[in-house]
Design an enzyme around this catalytic site. Structure first.
Site, PDB file in Angstrom:
ATOM      1  N   ASP A 305       0.810  -1.215   0.000  1.00  0.00           N
ATOM      2  CA  ASP A 305       0.000   0.000   0.000  1.00  0.00           C
ATOM      3  C   ASP A 305       0.847   1.272   0.000  1.00  0.00           C
ATOM      4  O   ASP A 305       0.457   2.275  -0.601  1.00  0.00           O
ATOM      5  CB  ASP A 305      -0.945   0.004   1.196  1.00  0.00           C
ATOM      6  CG  ASP A 305      -2.143  -0.910   0.973  1.00  0.00           C
ATOM      7  OD1 ASP A 305      -2.564  -1.047  -0.183  1.00  0.00           O
ATOM      8  OD2 ASP A 305      -2.645  -1.492   1.943  1.00  0.00           O
ATOM      9  N   TYR A 389     -10.238   0.353   3.251  1.00  0.00           N
ATOM     10  CA  TYR A 389      -9.670   0.280   4.599  1.00  0.00           C
ATOM     11  C   TYR A 389      -9.179   1.646   5.070  1.00  0.00           C
ATOM     12  O   TYR A 389      -8.757   2.485   4.277  1.00  0.00           O
ATOM     13  CB  TYR A 389      -8.488  -0.696   4.631  1.00  0.00           C
ATOM     14  CG  TYR A 389      -8.771  -1.983   5.364  1.00  0.00           C
ATOM     15  CD1 TYR A 389      -8.824  -2.025   6.747  1.00  0.00           C
ATOM     16  CD2 TYR A 389      -8.981  -3.173   4.669  1.00  0.00           C
ATOM     17  CE1 TYR A 389      -9.077  -3.212   7.429  1.00  0.00           C
ATOM     18  CE2 TYR A 389      -9.231  -4.362   5.332  1.00  0.00           C
ATOM     19  CZ  TYR A 389      -9.272  -4.376   6.710  1.00  0.00           C
ATOM     20  OH  TYR A 389      -9.526  -5.546   7.368  1.00  0.00           O
TER      21      TYR A 389
END
Length: 653
Positions: A305, A389
């Site tokens: 990420d 998220y």
């Protein structure tokens, strides 16, 4: 009450070499790169980052003050080229002194995916006739209500598209503009997009699965409101106990600098306690999230990420009373967007004090006297949203010299559509026609240690029973065993709670009054391990997750635990496991620790439609750094409030 830090753009010279780049400095750096003539009109950017090695040289007096070096990453898709560009900005705001120092060619597939690219890829899907056809087969005709998240390919690049800069899309549907699309996964539809040309190369269709009709709004008022909750205010009538000068903070014996980078988001520099150095640099350096489900909409999911998207552009603006409660000090931050323009994030970093229950206490029953001190901590935090998220990073400093990182995981679980009655082998049913797969979160941290100076060493400790009966006639003696880890070949370690395994970072130059090296202890209470087969993409792409602690000597080019450019990388080609093959000495060096926190997430229905916070932790605590409790000087709580000592007095009767 709140205070808001605003970067002084009018300052002729930078306040400090490690300060994050301002929007004006980013604009100047991009202008210098464009003026060179190598970048065409279809150029996209991925990040503007302070050259920290140069900044340290300026601090040491080895380089002239007043100059800033920024590293840019640029991709010219028309020319199929990409570059790392070193730009030097001269003092003041005169553009004539800004210049490019170096251009290093880069594989144009490798830089991370910008938000602008992700939006363009989603729009390309909505315009694709093949994509529209797959949606129509599922009863979806208004493509404006379809969400497409551009996902990194992560080792699953089809051979037929070799050499292309690819992404693939996970697809979600909203019933209206205000709907929460993440509760309605469009199962089985997988577009593959060329990110250079924004061409939808193909759309996989693995079969129609009817969409969930169940709502999942997160808005207040769409659910029954729980009664009886009264206001809880944090009041500091005399203001907070910290002081701030630009990006430098002082609080309760602590002094440090706050920083912000495109790749890592929040960074802390030069942490000192009681005038002694502890950590030179601390940040969450990488995040790897592998999904553990073989269904066609999930099996590709394994993301770096930070390395493939960047924490900086994903950083939230924080709101007083919501994200942060109390007397707050905010730091704004700026980053370089994909289109070459700077973006300022107001209130990107929050800092505040918190009461943290009891610091220490003793009630002397013989004398009828009690002494207690309350603990207070300083919290520096920020939040990133990565599609579904949300992650919060909370660095806490304590009055006894302890440092703790708490990572908060919340937001929406990534879901799959299922048919009623379908057996969910690799996840959990959480809603009508919706399942969420088992997955993991790994957080690779970077800690440049400086315990009582730059030269340190790493020692592992564990507990074991005394093996000699002559020394232990009662069978209860337990030894604390210390093992120096003097070379890199020894310094890839795993936790073991059964033996109380932990690590000490010892000064190579300072000792305490007992003759021991002064040290800080490293505790990793939250770890997990990979479960994929050794030949799997997940196992090979991120070798750093196979250990819980790595250590290397500092090297300015060894910056990211999972490698410099994980996007489209050959699995395992770069990163800490690769650097360690040199087997360099770790004895009395500038030591860098790479702890790996992790959590194995088997979902619960209670985490749907939004996930209550789960938290994992790293702890650094003084271990012989002091000769006694360093918090003996914390005042009586009643004295702090300005009254007499009441809570520490002898109780009546």
């Amino acid at each position: 009450m709140s205070g808001c830090h605003v970067t002084d753009q009018s300052r002729a010279d930078r306040a400090h070499p490690l300060d994050p780049p301002t929007a004006e400095e980013i604009t100047r750096a991009v202008a210098a790169a464009r003026a060179d003539g190598r970048l065409g009109p279809r150029t996209r950017f991925w990040g503007a980052t302070v050259d920290e090695a140069h900044a340290r040289q300026v601090m040491a007096g080895a380089e002239p003050a007043g100059r800033l070096r920024l590293g840019l990453v640029a991709m010219d898709h028309a020319a199929a080229t990409a570059w790392e560009i070193d730009v030097e900005l001269g003092g003041g705001s005169a553009p004539g002194v800004d210049r490019c120092l170096d251009w290093r060619p880069l594989d144009p597939r490798r830089p991370g995916i910008s938000s602008e690219e992700a939006r363009a890829a989603a729009q390309a899907c909505r315009a694709s006739p093949e994509f529209r056809k797959a949606l129509a087969a599922r009863g979806i005709h208004d493509v404006s209500l379809v969400m497409v998240d551009a996902e990194s390919m992560g080792g699953f690049e089809p051979e037929r598209y070799r050499g292309r800069r690819l992404t693939w899309g996970t697809v979600w549907h909203r019933v209206d503009e205000a709907d929460n699309g993440y509760v309605r996964p469009v199962q089985g539809v997988v577009p593959i997009i060329d990110m250079a040309t924004m061409e939808v190369l193909e759309v996989e269709d693995h079969g129609v699965v009817p969409l969930s009709a169940e709502a999942g709004s997160l808005r207040a008022g769409d659910w029954l409101t729980r009664p009886g909750l009264r206001p809880l205010d944090v009041v500091q009538p005399d203001g907070p106990s910290f002081t701030v000068d630009g990006w430098q903070v002082s609080w309760q014996g602590w002094q440090f600098r706050v920083g912000f980078t495109h790749r890592e988001g929040l960074v802390l520099y030069d942490l000192e306690f009681a005038g002694r150095s502890v950590v030179k640099r601390a940040a969450c350096n990488e995040m790897f999230v592998p999904y553990l489900d073989s269904n066609p909409t999930q099996y590709r999911k394994n993301f770096f990420d930070w390395g493939e998207y960047g924490a900086g552009p994903l950083t939230n603006s924080l709101a007083l009373g919501c994200d942060c409660l109390g007397v707050i000090y905010y730091f704004d931050a700026a980053y370089l967007a994909g289109d070459g323009e700077p973006v300022t994030i107001p209130q990107a970093i929050c800092m505040h004090e918190e009461d943290h229950s009891i610091l220490w206490k003793h009630n002397d029953l013989r004398r009828g006297a009690s002494e207690v001190r309350r603990s207070r901590r300083l919290v520096i935090s920020n939040f990133q949203t990565v599609a579904n998220y949300d992650y919060g990073f909370y660095w806490s400093l304590y009055q006894d010299g302890r440092i703790e990182l708490e990572i908060k995981l919340t937001g929406m679980l990534s879901a799959s559509g299922i048919v009623p009655g379908e057996q969910v082998r690799y996840g959990r049913v959480v809603g009508e026609r919706v399942a969420t797969p088992t997955h993991q979160h790994y957080f690779g941290l970077r800690l440049d240690m400086a315990v009582d100076g730059p030269r340190t060493r790493l020692v592992e400790e564990h507990a074991e029973a005394e093996p000699d009966p002559a020394l232990d006639p009662y069978g209860n003696a337990v030894r604390n065993v210390r093992t120096p880890l003097h070379r890199e070949s020894l310094a890839a370690r795993r936790t073991d709670p059964a033996t109380a395994r932990r690590w000490r970072v010892e000064s190579a130059t300072a000792t305490n009054r007992y003759g021991e090296p002064t040290a800080y202890r490293v505790l990793l209470p939250d770890t997990t391990r990979p479960f994929g087969r050794p030949d799997s993409v997940m196992a090979r792409r991120a070798p750093f997750v196979h250990q819980h602690l790595w250590a290397t000597p500092y090297h300015p080019q060894e910056r990211f635990v999972g490698g410099q450019y994980p996007n489209h990388a050959e699995p395992g080609e770069d990163g800490v496991h690769h650097w360690q093959r040199r087997d360099r000495s770790l004895d009395g060096v500038e030591l860098v620790l790479w702890p790996v926190l992790g959590t194995h997430h088997f979902p619960r229905p209670e985490q749907w439609p939004v996930m209550p916070v789960d938290a994992i932790h790293l702890i650094l605590e003084p271990d012989g750094f002091f000769d006694r409790n360093p918090a003996m000087d914390v005042p009586d709580p009643a004295a702090v409030r300005g009254g007499g000592s009441t809570c520490c007095a002898t109780p009546p009767g």
